[in-house]
Write a protein that holds these residues in place. Structure first.
Motif, PDB file in Angstrom:
ATOM      1  N   GLU A  45      -7.223  -0.949  -8.571  1.00 40.91           N
ATOM      2  CA  GLU A  45      -7.650   0.220  -7.798  1.00 40.91           C
ATOM      3  C   GLU A  45      -8.277  -0.198  -6.474  1.00 40.91           C
ATOM      4  O   GLU A  45      -7.965   0.344  -5.416  1.00 40.91           O
ATOM      5  CB  GLU A  45      -8.647   1.043  -8.621  1.00 40.91           C
ATOM      6  CG  GLU A  45      -9.129   2.301  -7.910  1.00 40.91           C
ATOM      7  CD  GLU A  45     -10.133   3.082  -8.742  1.00 40.91           C
ATOM      8  OE1 GLU A  45     -10.606   4.120  -8.264  1.00 40.91           O
ATOM      9  OE2 GLU A  45     -10.452   2.642  -9.878  1.00 40.91           O
ATOM     10  N   THR A  46      -9.155  -1.200  -6.527  1.00 41.20           N
ATOM     11  CA  THR A  46      -9.821  -1.662  -5.307  1.00 41.20           C
ATOM     12  C   THR A  46      -8.836  -2.352  -4.372  1.00 41.20           C
ATOM     13  O   THR A  46      -8.958  -2.250  -3.147  1.00 41.20           O
ATOM     14  CB  THR A  46     -10.976  -2.623  -5.655  1.00 41.20           C
ATOM     15  OG1 THR A  46     -11.835  -2.000  -6.603  1.00 41.20           O
ATOM     16  CG2 THR A  46     -11.779  -2.975  -4.413  1.00 41.20           C
TER      17      THR A  46
ATOM     18  N   PRO B 116      -0.565  -2.539  -6.267  1.00 44.49           N
ATOM     19  CA  PRO B 116      -1.731  -3.383  -5.950  1.00 44.49           C
ATOM     20  C   PRO B 116      -1.307  -4.823  -5.682  1.00 44.49           C
ATOM     21  O   PRO B 116      -0.552  -5.406  -6.455  1.00 44.49           O
ATOM     22  CB  PRO B 116      -2.595  -3.296  -7.214  1.00 44.49           C
ATOM     23  CG  PRO B 116      -2.092  -2.101  -7.955  1.00 44.49           C
ATOM     24  CD  PRO B 116      -0.632  -1.981  -7.632  1.00 44.49           C
TER      25      PRO B 116
ATOM     26  N   LEU C 233      -5.833  -1.523  -3.779  1.00 49.94           N
ATOM     27  CA  LEU C 233      -5.144  -0.479  -3.013  1.00 49.94           C
ATOM     28  C   LEU C 233      -6.074   0.153  -1.981  1.00 49.94           C
ATOM     29  O   LEU C 233      -5.659   0.486  -0.877  1.00 49.94           O
ATOM     30  CB  LEU C 233      -4.603   0.598  -3.957  1.00 49.94           C
ATOM     31  CG  LEU C 233      -3.360   0.221  -4.767  1.00 49.94           C
ATOM     32  CD1 LEU C 233      -3.043   1.306  -5.791  1.00 49.94           C
ATOM     33  CD2 LEU C 233      -2.161   0.001  -3.850  1.00 49.94           C
ATOM     34  N   GLN C 234      -7.353   0.309  -2.344  1.00 46.77           N
ATOM     35  CA  GLN C 234      -8.299   0.960  -1.441  1.00 46.77           C
ATOM     36  C   GLN C 234      -8.788   0.023  -0.336  1.00 46.77           C
ATOM     37  O   GLN C 234      -9.016   0.456   0.789  1.00 46.77           O
ATOM     38  CB  GLN C 234      -9.496   1.479  -2.249  1.00 46.77           C
ATOM     39  CG  GLN C 234      -9.146   2.588  -3.229  1.00 46.77           C
ATOM     40  CD  GLN C 234     -10.310   2.920  -4.153  1.00 46.77           C
ATOM     41  OE1 GLN C 234     -11.280   2.172  -4.246  1.00 46.77           O
ATOM     42  NE2 GLN C 234     -10.209   4.050  -4.852  1.00 46.77           N
ATOM     43  N   GLN C 235      -8.942  -1.249  -0.681  1.00 45.33           N
ATOM     44  CA  GLN C 235      -9.438  -2.244   0.284  1.00 45.33           C
ATOM     45  C   GLN C 235      -8.488  -3.442   0.282  1.00 45.33           C
ATOM     46  O   GLN C 235      -8.829  -4.524  -0.232  1.00 45.33           O
ATOM     47  CB  GLN C 235     -10.860  -2.686  -0.098  1.00 45.33           C
ATOM     48  CG  GLN C 235     -11.874  -1.563  -0.166  1.00 45.33           C
ATOM     49  CD  GLN C 235     -12.171  -0.990   1.200  1.00 45.33           C
ATOM     50  OE1 GLN C 235     -11.942  -1.636   2.219  1.00 45.33           O
ATOM     51  NE2 GLN C 235     -12.683   0.232   1.237  1.00 45.33           N
TER      52      GLN C 235
ATOM     53  N   ASN D  97     -20.790  -2.397  -0.965  1.00 41.41           N
ATOM     54  CA  ASN D  97     -20.397  -2.348  -2.372  1.00 41.41           C
ATOM     55  C   ASN D  97     -20.316  -3.734  -3.013  1.00 41.41           C
ATOM     56  O   ASN D  97     -19.935  -3.854  -4.178  1.00 41.41           O
ATOM     57  CB  ASN D  97     -19.039  -1.645  -2.515  1.00 41.41           C
ATOM     58  CG  ASN D  97     -19.088  -0.199  -2.054  1.00 41.41           C
ATOM     59  OD1 ASN D  97     -19.998   0.544  -2.436  1.00 41.41           O
ATOM     60  ND2 ASN D  97     -18.137   0.191  -1.223  1.00 41.41           N
TER      61      ASN D  97
ATOM     62  N   LYS E 120       2.198   1.937  -3.263  1.00 40.44           N
ATOM     63  CA  LYS E 120       1.124   2.045  -4.264  1.00 40.44           C
ATOM     64  C   LYS E 120       1.209   0.937  -5.310  1.00 40.44           C
ATOM     65  O   LYS E 120       0.997   1.152  -6.514  1.00 40.44           O
ATOM     66  CB  LYS E 120       1.132   3.427  -4.931  1.00 40.44           C
ATOM     67  CG  LYS E 120       0.807   4.557  -3.962  1.00 40.44           C
ATOM     68  CD  LYS E 120       0.776   5.906  -4.670  1.00 40.44           C
ATOM     69  CE  LYS E 120       0.245   6.998  -3.763  1.00 40.44           C
ATOM     70  NZ  LYS E 120       0.951   7.105  -2.475  1.00 40.44           N
TER      71      LYS E 120
ATOM     72  N   VAL F 118       0.838  -1.203   0.000  1.00 39.68           N
ATOM     73  CA  VAL F 118       0.000   0.000   0.000  1.00 39.68           C
ATOM     74  C   VAL F 118       0.874   1.254   0.000  1.00 39.68           C
ATOM     75  O   VAL F 118       0.614   2.214  -0.734  1.00 39.68           O
ATOM     76  CB  VAL F 118      -0.953  -0.010   1.216  1.00 39.68           C
ATOM     77  CG1 VAL F 118      -1.654   1.344   1.355  1.00 39.68           C
ATOM     78  CG2 VAL F 118      -1.981  -1.126   1.078  1.00 39.68           C
TER      79      VAL F 118
END
Length: 503
Positions: free
Chosen positions: A311-312, A291, A314-316, A385, A289, A286
């Motif tokens: 993208e997800t 994934p 990295l976010q979750q 989501n 950056k 993370v």
């Protein structure tokens, strides 16, 4: 039906490199790979192997995995990759259940098979004899058996939490569908290259990325034994585009003395699976950056059931994503009713990729299914989501004084403490409450004064959820497949508890 996919691939892309075994200094094109398998199939038939027979392999990661698997497909035989990390008594139990016709083995570890009847030990895959049999310079074409899609292709043995070996029957249909789901979910192409580091006796090591990649015509580099320094050198030399490793391997990779972020520049897809994410690994990816996709699966349902965008990821970073193509997932309560969004229940999976049942274990097979769904034994939840998260193993949930405690919830709180490098929470025996909560820690602080850590736990958890006993370790014990051995940690906590009571 012709299910001999390596023969088809050898016609479509005969001169593309399929496999590289750096240790043995062997490089195979797809044509070479098919010839080796056909040569070995002739040999196995001469030894009496026929359709439906089991053929076992006892070896670390090696070119022979592909020789034997592909030869078995041609014969209609069933391939059994044996876990070479098991103790002799455990191997014996597996062989008693599987009853293989022959066992091929690597000379380096063959002494562990000393109890096996000599007539079963057919061939040493490190020997000159084996190399001569598979030599692609000599070839007599083999007429492959016609097979149905539901014919078994592999038996992958799993012990689960009971210690009793169970051979999960993987059919051709299951293997191919898992591969197709994986290829589409991870956008694998024939230009992709991977390094096979995860042990190939495991469903994740063999079917996680290797078989999908070979089906589509990519390249596989064989890493015989994982070592962080050595794997970094392989990455620099062969420039893989995709990596699949268990979290402990990623930890070994990024903590190795020769690691540099630049080592990873060729890799566009990083996948972790086989065990829960590690705090240190997730934090590194993370922070940089990069994934890191959490793959979720099990022997009975294939290694890849969910898909996750970069993208997800990295976010979750702790999510396993959304159900993959042609995979049905649902979460149920103790009455087998679907739970509402956000609630925790057992994850069930269905699709053409799942296993057929356990070899010679009808009662265990019935327990493994709810209709068409495979019971994973994992507790999961789904957010607003639609993303799925694994919460815990159902059988690892701690029940203390009638209250349920999810180990992952306690681990999350403990790992937030700056002195805790990693934690494993398990239940141990308690004369009054049945079980109490215990924690094994890799700890940077002063283990003789943990008042601050205890206060941190009490401030963030209900009293019954807080650890009543701590075990400080330099490394966590691991089991035969390289996963953290929670049963051993529980045993150590039980011993510690007895000592305290005696004092």
């Amino acid at each position: 039906m012709n299910l001999d996919w390596i023969k088809v691939r050898s016609v479509l892309t005969p001169d593309r490199t399929a496999l590289v075994d750096p240790l043995k200094k062997i490089e195979c094109t797809y044509k070479d790979l098919n010839v080796r398998a056909e040569n070995l199939a002739h040999y196995l038939r001469q030894q009496g192997v026929v359709k439906g027979d089991r053929v076992a392999l006892y070896a670390p990661n090696d070119l022979s995995y592909f020789d034997v698997l592909l030869a078995c497909i041609k014969l209609g035989a069933i391939f059994i990759p044996l876990n070479w990390r098991l103790k002799p008594i455990e191997i014996k139990r597996v062989l008693e259940n599987a009853e293989p016709k022959l066992i091929l083995h690597a000379s380096q570890i063959s002494e562990r098979l000393s109890f096996v009847e000599a007539s079963l030990l057919s061939l040493d895959v490190d020997s000159k004899k084996y190399n001569d049999i598979c030599d692609s310079s000599t070839h007599v074409e083999f007429q492959s058996e016609s097979l149905e899609l539901d014919t078994p292709v592999m038996l992958i043995y799993t012990t689960g939490t009971t210690g009793d070996p169970k051979g999960a029957i993987i059919t051709h249909n299951g293997m191919v569908n898992n591969s197709m789901n994986t290829i589409m979910s991870w956008n694998i192409t024939h230009d992709d290259v991977t390094i096979a580091s995860a042990p190939m006796f495991h469903i994740a090591g063999l079917s996680g990325i290797i078989i999908p990649l070979l089906l589509i015509g990519g390249k596989v580099i064989i890493n015989r034994f994982f070592d962080g320094v050595h794997t970094n050198e392989l990455i620099k030399q062969y420039k893989p585009t995709m990596l699949f490793m268990v979290p402990t391997m990623y930890y070994g990779l990024i903590s190795a003395e020769n690691f540099s972020k630049s080592n990873l520049k060729s890799v566009h897809t990083f996948v972790a699976g086989g065990s829960p994410p590690l705090k240190g690994v997730v934090n590194y990816f993370v922070k940089e950056k990069i994934p890191l996709i959490n793959s979720y699966g099990l022997t009975e349902a294939g290694p890849n059931n969910f898909k996750l965008t970069s993208e997800t990821a990295l976010q979750q970073p702790f999510s396993i994503g959304y159900p993959s193509f042609f995979v049905e997932a649902k979460i149920v309560d103790e009455n087998n009713e679907e739970v509402e969004q956000g609630q925790i229940g057992e994850l069930l999976l269905a699709g053409q990729h799942t296993f057929k049942g356990y070899w010679n274990k009808d009662e265990e097979t019935q327990k493994a299914f709810l209709g068409a769904y495979v019971r994973t034994g994992d507790l999961a939840k789904r957010d607003e989501n639609g993303l799925y998260y694994i919460v815990d193993r159902k059988k690892e949930m701690i029940i203390t004084g009638g209250e349920n405690v999810f180990p992952s919830e306690v681990e999350e709180v403990l790992n937030a403490n700056p002195y805790v490098k990693n934690s494993v929470v398990v239940g141990y025996e308690h004369p009054r409450y049945g079980q109490s909560v215990g924690a094994a820690l890799i700890y940077d602080g002063d283990s003789s004064n943990i008042a601050e850590l205890e206060q941190h736990a009490y401030a963030n958890l209900a009293g019954y959820k807080t650890p009543k006993q701590y075990l400080f370790l330099e490394t966590f014990p691991v089991n035969s497949v390289g996963k953290i051995d929670k049963r051993e940690i529980s045993r150590l906590l039980n011993e510690l508890s007895v000592i305290k009571i005696n004092l």
